[in-house]
Design a protein around this motif. Structure first.
Motif, PDB file in Angstrom:
ATOM      1  N   LEU A  95      28.301  47.117  44.675  1.00  0.00           N
ATOM      2  CA  LEU A  95      27.110  46.674  43.959  1.00  0.00           C
ATOM      3  C   LEU A  95      26.285  45.710  44.806  1.00  0.00           C
ATOM      4  O   LEU A  95      26.842  44.904  45.550  1.00  0.00           O
ATOM      5  CB  LEU A  95      27.520  45.932  42.681  1.00  0.00           C
ATOM      6  N   GLN A  96      24.973  45.777  44.659  1.00  0.00           N
ATOM      7  CA  GLN A  96      24.099  44.781  45.253  1.00  0.00           C
ATOM      8  C   GLN A  96      24.258  43.474  44.474  1.00  0.00           C
ATOM      9  O   GLN A  96      24.537  43.491  43.273  1.00  0.00           O
ATOM     10  CB  GLN A  96      22.637  45.231  45.196  1.00  0.00           C
ATOM     11  N   ALA A  97      24.089  42.361  45.143  1.00  0.00           N
ATOM     12  CA  ALA A  97      24.294  41.050  44.522  1.00  0.00           C
ATOM     13  C   ALA A  97      23.455  40.876  43.257  1.00  0.00           C
ATOM     14  O   ALA A  97      23.927  40.310  42.272  1.00  0.00           O
ATOM     15  CB  ALA A  97      23.988  39.939  45.518  1.00  0.00           C
ATOM     16  N   ASP A  98      22.231  41.382  43.249  1.00  0.00           N
ATOM     17  CA  ASP A  98      21.360  41.203  42.088  1.00  0.00           C
ATOM     18  C   ASP A  98      21.733  42.128  40.920  1.00  0.00           C
ATOM     19  O   ASP A  98      21.189  41.994  39.834  1.00  0.00           O
ATOM     20  CB  ASP A  98      19.894  41.385  42.469  1.00  0.00           C
ATOM     21  N   ASN A  99      22.679  43.041  41.119  1.00  0.00           N
ATOM     22  CA  ASN A  99      23.129  43.942  40.056  1.00  0.00           C
ATOM     23  C   ASN A  99      24.562  43.651  39.603  1.00  0.00           C
ATOM     24  O   ASN A  99      25.141  44.443  38.871  1.00  0.00           O
ATOM     25  CB  ASN A  99      23.052  45.402  40.516  1.00  0.00           C
ATOM     26  N   THR A 100      25.138  42.550  40.042  1.00  0.00           N
ATOM     27  CA  THR A 100      26.530  42.250  39.739  1.00  0.00           C
ATOM     28  C   THR A 100      26.671  41.697  38.321  1.00  0.00           C
ATOM     29  O   THR A 100      26.060  40.681  37.986  1.00  0.00           O
ATOM     30  CB  THR A 100      27.096  41.237  40.750  1.00  0.00           C
ATOM     31  N   PRO A 101      27.475  42.349  37.486  1.00  0.00           N
ATOM     32  CA  PRO A 101      27.682  41.847  36.116  1.00  0.00           C
ATOM     33  C   PRO A 101      28.392  40.490  36.119  1.00  0.00           C
ATOM     34  O   PRO A 101      29.182  40.197  37.022  1.00  0.00           O
ATOM     35  CB  PRO A 101      28.580  42.909  35.473  1.00  0.00           C
ATOM     36  N   ASN A 102      28.138  39.703  35.096  1.00  0.00           N
ATOM     37  CA  ASN A 102      28.740  38.370  34.989  1.00  0.00           C
ATOM     38  C   ASN A 102      30.262  38.404  35.007  1.00  0.00           C
ATOM     39  O   ASN A 102      30.898  37.493  35.532  1.00  0.00           O
ATOM     40  CB  ASN A 102      28.249  37.655  33.733  1.00  0.00           C
ATOM     41  N   LEU A 104      32.158  40.036  36.799  1.00  0.00           N
ATOM     42  CA  LEU A 104      32.595  39.995  38.198  1.00  0.00           C
ATOM     43  C   LEU A 104      32.196  38.687  38.872  1.00  0.00           C
ATOM     44  O   LEU A 104      32.971  38.112  39.630  1.00  0.00           O
ATOM     45  CB  LEU A 104      32.018  41.185  38.969  1.00  0.00           C
ATOM     46  N   LYS A 105      30.997  38.227  38.592  1.00  0.00           N
ATOM     47  CA  LYS A 105      30.507  36.994  39.212  1.00  0.00           C
ATOM     48  C   LYS A 105      31.398  35.793  38.910  1.00  0.00           C
ATOM     49  O   LYS A 105      31.600  34.933  39.754  1.00  0.00           O
ATOM     50  CB  LYS A 105      29.092  36.667  38.723  1.00  0.00           C
ATOM     51  N   PHE A 106      31.897  35.720  37.665  1.00  0.00           N
ATOM     52  CA  PHE A 106      32.609  34.527  37.226  1.00  0.00           C
ATOM     53  C   PHE A 106      34.126  34.692  37.165  1.00  0.00           C
ATOM     54  O   PHE A 106      34.825  33.777  36.742  1.00  0.00           O
ATOM     55  CB  PHE A 106      32.054  34.060  35.874  1.00  0.00           C
ATOM     56  N   ALA A 107      34.629  35.835  37.590  1.00  0.00           N
ATOM     57  CA  ALA A 107      36.084  36.040  37.612  1.00  0.00           C
ATOM     58  C   ALA A 107      36.694  35.212  38.742  1.00  0.00           C
ATOM     59  O   ALA A 107      36.026  34.872  39.726  1.00  0.00           O
ATOM     60  CB  ALA A 107      36.398  37.514  37.801  1.00  0.00           C
ATOM     61  N   ARG A 108      37.982  34.901  38.588  1.00  0.00           N
ATOM     62  CA  ARG A 108      38.697  34.122  39.601  1.00  0.00           C
ATOM     63  C   ARG A 108      39.011  34.984  40.817  1.00  0.00           C
ATOM     64  O   ARG A 108      39.400  36.140  40.674  1.00  0.00           O
ATOM     65  CB  ARG A 108      40.029  33.606  39.042  1.00  0.00           C
ATOM     66  N   MET A 109      38.885  34.392  41.983  1.00  0.00           N
ATOM     67  CA  MET A 109      39.317  35.052  43.206  1.00  0.00           C
ATOM     68  C   MET A 109      40.838  35.180  43.146  1.00  0.00           C
ATOM     69  O   MET A 109      41.520  34.282  42.625  1.00  0.00           O
ATOM     70  CB  MET A 109      38.922  34.243  44.432  1.00  0.00           C
ATOM     71  N   TRP A 110      41.366  36.275  43.692  1.00  0.00           N
ATOM     72  CA  TRP A 110      42.803  36.464  43.688  1.00  0.00           C
ATOM     73  C   TRP A 110      43.453  35.535  44.708  1.00  0.00           C
ATOM     74  O   TRP A 110      42.946  35.348  45.813  1.00  0.00           O
ATOM     75  CB  TRP A 110      43.188  37.907  44.013  1.00  0.00           C
TER      76      TRP A 110
END
Length: 114
Positions: A95-102, A104-110
């Motif tokens: 996904l392009q950065a401007d199309n990333t759903p929240n 994914l944006k706010f999930a924790r890094m593994w």
């Protein structure tokens, strides 16, 4: 290409997956997702990501987040030896950065739980 390529592939791992199996799970999931995404028609965004970006983010998600991510354009994977063979990894079409759903944006890094 004048514009920077900033697309990313998100790989979401269900938090109940034991750390010791995550590398194997991710390797299998990404390879099978690659085969799926290259076989899709109209995969120009994937080809552009593959050739110019290749950025990936691995996330540790809870079941509610996993359900939301599973509804996106993604490939779902599992390891037969854990979680009774239930889907536990989602590889999201880049996904392009401007199309990333929240989700994914706010999930924790593994990172390892230990």
């Amino acid at each position: 290409m004048n514009q920077p390529i900033n697309s990313k592939m998100y790989i979401a791992i269900l938090e109940s997956v034991p750390d010791y199996i995550v590398p194997t799970l991710v390797a299998h999931a990404v390879l099978s997702a690659h085969l799926k995404f290259t076989a899709q028609e109209n995969n120009q965004d994937y080809q552009t990501w593959l050739q110019h970006s290749f950025r990936k983010v691995v996330l540790r998600v809870n079941p509610k987040e996993f359900d939301k991510i599973s509804a996106l354009n993604c490939h779902l994977a599992f390891e037969s030896t854990i979680l009774n063979g239930e889907m536990c990894c989602a590889v999201v079409y880049p996904l392009q950065a401007d199309n990333t759903p929240n989700v994914l944006k706010f999930a924790r890094m593994w990172k390892p739980a230990d």
